[in-house]
Write a protein that holds these residues in place. Sequence first.
Motif, PDB file in Angstrom:
ATOM      1  N   GLU A  82       0.736  -1.211  -0.080  1.00 17.90           N
ATOM      2  CA  GLU A  82      -0.045   0.087   0.003  1.00 17.90           C
ATOM      3  C   GLU A  82       0.739   1.168  -0.131  1.00 17.90           C
ATOM      4  O   GLU A  82       0.523   2.230  -0.931  1.00 17.90           O
ATOM      5  CB  GLU A  82      -1.051  -0.043   1.134  1.00 17.90           C
ATOM      6  CG  GLU A  82      -1.907  -1.042   1.412  1.00 17.90           C
ATOM      7  CD  GLU A  82      -2.879  -1.074   2.229  1.00 17.90           C
ATOM      8  OE1 GLU A  82      -2.808  -0.297   3.165  1.00 17.90           O
ATOM      9  OE2 GLU A  82      -3.717  -1.975   2.601  1.00 17.90           O
ATOM     10  N   ALA A 131      -1.335   1.030 -10.408  1.00 19.04           N
ATOM     11  CA  ALA A 131      -0.939   2.634 -10.088  1.00 19.04           C
ATOM     12  C   ALA A 131       0.315   2.810 -10.626  1.00 19.04           C
ATOM     13  O   ALA A 131       0.702   3.848 -11.076  1.00 19.04           O
ATOM     14  CB  ALA A 131      -0.508   2.471  -8.447  1.00 19.04           C
ATOM     15  N   VAL A 144       2.122   1.662  -3.351  1.00 21.80           N
ATOM     16  CA  VAL A 144       0.895   2.362  -4.257  1.00 21.80           C
ATOM     17  C   VAL A 144       0.760   3.848  -4.047  1.00 21.80           C
ATOM     18  O   VAL A 144       0.951   4.805  -5.176  1.00 21.80           O
ATOM     19  CB  VAL A 144      -0.397   1.780  -4.025  1.00 21.80           C
ATOM     20  CG1 VAL A 144      -1.438   2.357  -4.574  1.00 21.80           C
ATOM     21  CG2 VAL A 144      -0.528   0.305  -4.466  1.00 21.80           C
ATOM     22  N   VAL A 195      -7.816   3.564  -9.585  1.00 22.61           N
ATOM     23  CA  VAL A 195      -6.962   3.173  -8.542  1.00 22.61           C
ATOM     24  C   VAL A 195      -7.074   3.732  -7.009  1.00 22.61           C
ATOM     25  O   VAL A 195      -7.168   2.963  -6.068  1.00 22.61           O
ATOM     26  CB  VAL A 195      -5.274   3.608  -8.899  1.00 22.61           C
ATOM     27  CG1 VAL A 195      -4.444   3.004  -7.567  1.00 22.61           C
ATOM     28  CG2 VAL A 195      -4.931   2.872 -10.133  1.00 22.61           C
ATOM     29  N   GLY A 241      -1.147  -2.254  -6.946  1.00 23.39           N
ATOM     30  CA  GLY A 241       0.375  -1.775  -7.235  1.00 23.39           C
ATOM     31  C   GLY A 241       0.521  -1.713  -8.851  1.00 23.39           C
ATOM     32  O   GLY A 241       0.936  -0.777  -9.592  1.00 23.39           O
ATOM     33  N   ASN A 298      -3.921  -5.871  -3.198  1.00 23.15           N
ATOM     34  CA  ASN A 298      -2.826  -4.931  -3.341  1.00 23.15           C
ATOM     35  C   ASN A 298      -1.910  -5.250  -4.505  1.00 23.15           C
ATOM     36  O   ASN A 298      -1.171  -4.249  -4.897  1.00 23.15           O
ATOM     37  CB  ASN A 298      -2.022  -5.013  -1.792  1.00 23.15           C
ATOM     38  CG  ASN A 298      -2.932  -4.528  -0.740  1.00 23.15           C
ATOM     39  OD1 ASN A 298      -3.578  -3.329  -0.884  1.00 23.15           O
ATOM     40  ND2 ASN A 298      -2.912  -5.192   0.346  1.00 23.15           N
TER      41      ASN A 298
END
Length: 363
Positions: free
Chosen positions: A24, A82, A27, A90, A79, A75
């Motif tokens: 996270e 992103a 990201v 996103v 990623g 996740n």
Amino acid sequence: MPERIPTPAEIKRWRQYLADERAEATVYRDLARRRDGEEKAILMALAEAEGRHEQHWLNLLGEHAGIRTRASLRNRLLGLLARRFGSVFVLALAQRSESRSPYATDTDATRAMAADEAIHEEVVRGLATRGRNRLAGSFRAAVFGANDGLVSNLSLVMGMAATGVGSHVVLFSGVAGLLAGALSMGAGEFVSVRSQRELLGASQPTRVTLSAAPSLDLNDNELVLVYLARGMSREAAEHRAAERMGQFTCDCDPSLSLTPDNFERPDEHETLGTAWGAASSSFCFFASGAIVPIIPFLFGMSGLGALVLACVLVGLVLMVTGGVVGLLSGASPLWRGLRQLAIGMGAAAATYLLGLTFGAVIG
């Protein structure tokens, strides 16, 4: 007090939390690279907060932190998106991810961490809202146009097929429905945008206040009425009228010396271009949806098999469009997709039953 020895289950869970926190944070950093100013600072602050959570799990794991665990599929997908896109999709996914944090019920997470995740959801919601607002108009037109084409033409094809006519008649009806619906959508959007521009243009101030002001009677100054009608206070209206008539140059309250009227006319080519752009977009969106139900007939299929395949194809597209709406709204993509599917299939089933009724009456 003896040092706590974590169980294998706890180690596994903590490692998963650690991997997800790292993912996270990555990201948010990847999203920040595509932003600037305030949004960039907010995203970097979120990444730092995830870093604090990461350190918490590292401290708990201690010597057990050496073995790396893969982040959750959600996740990892975040990623990937992103890094490749960095779009509002996103942020919508990140908002949903933050809302499903398990820290509120996990005794190994601190209360501050649980509060952080709740606040992070609201922060990401705010960032996503900016993108949603920018996207709202065009996205609404795209979803509405495509879904209208899907449902209306599937209903038409189902209704015609139910009456017992030949497959070529069903195909021609579907093509006619595609063209008629797409042209109607395009024409309606053109008229809507053009009319809106004309209404806005009719509300713009004209140059009459400049040309007529020198000839007005000072004792019956109707120029004040113009500015009162535009929403000014009487004091400001009288002040502006006096300036327009060249009676004085004010050095009193600066707030009364308002910005001069803007008499720039909108570019006619821009107005036409916007209307034509909206019309062509609506035509294409509707046509892209309306062609799906007739694909089986275009490839020579007929009968029940063609209808079943048409329903399957339309159902898949409805699920996708509903899922996208769900993602952008931060809701469950599955339930939004199922809602779209139920609405579309319900309309098609109703039309099919009507077609059966008409076919029986005619027969």
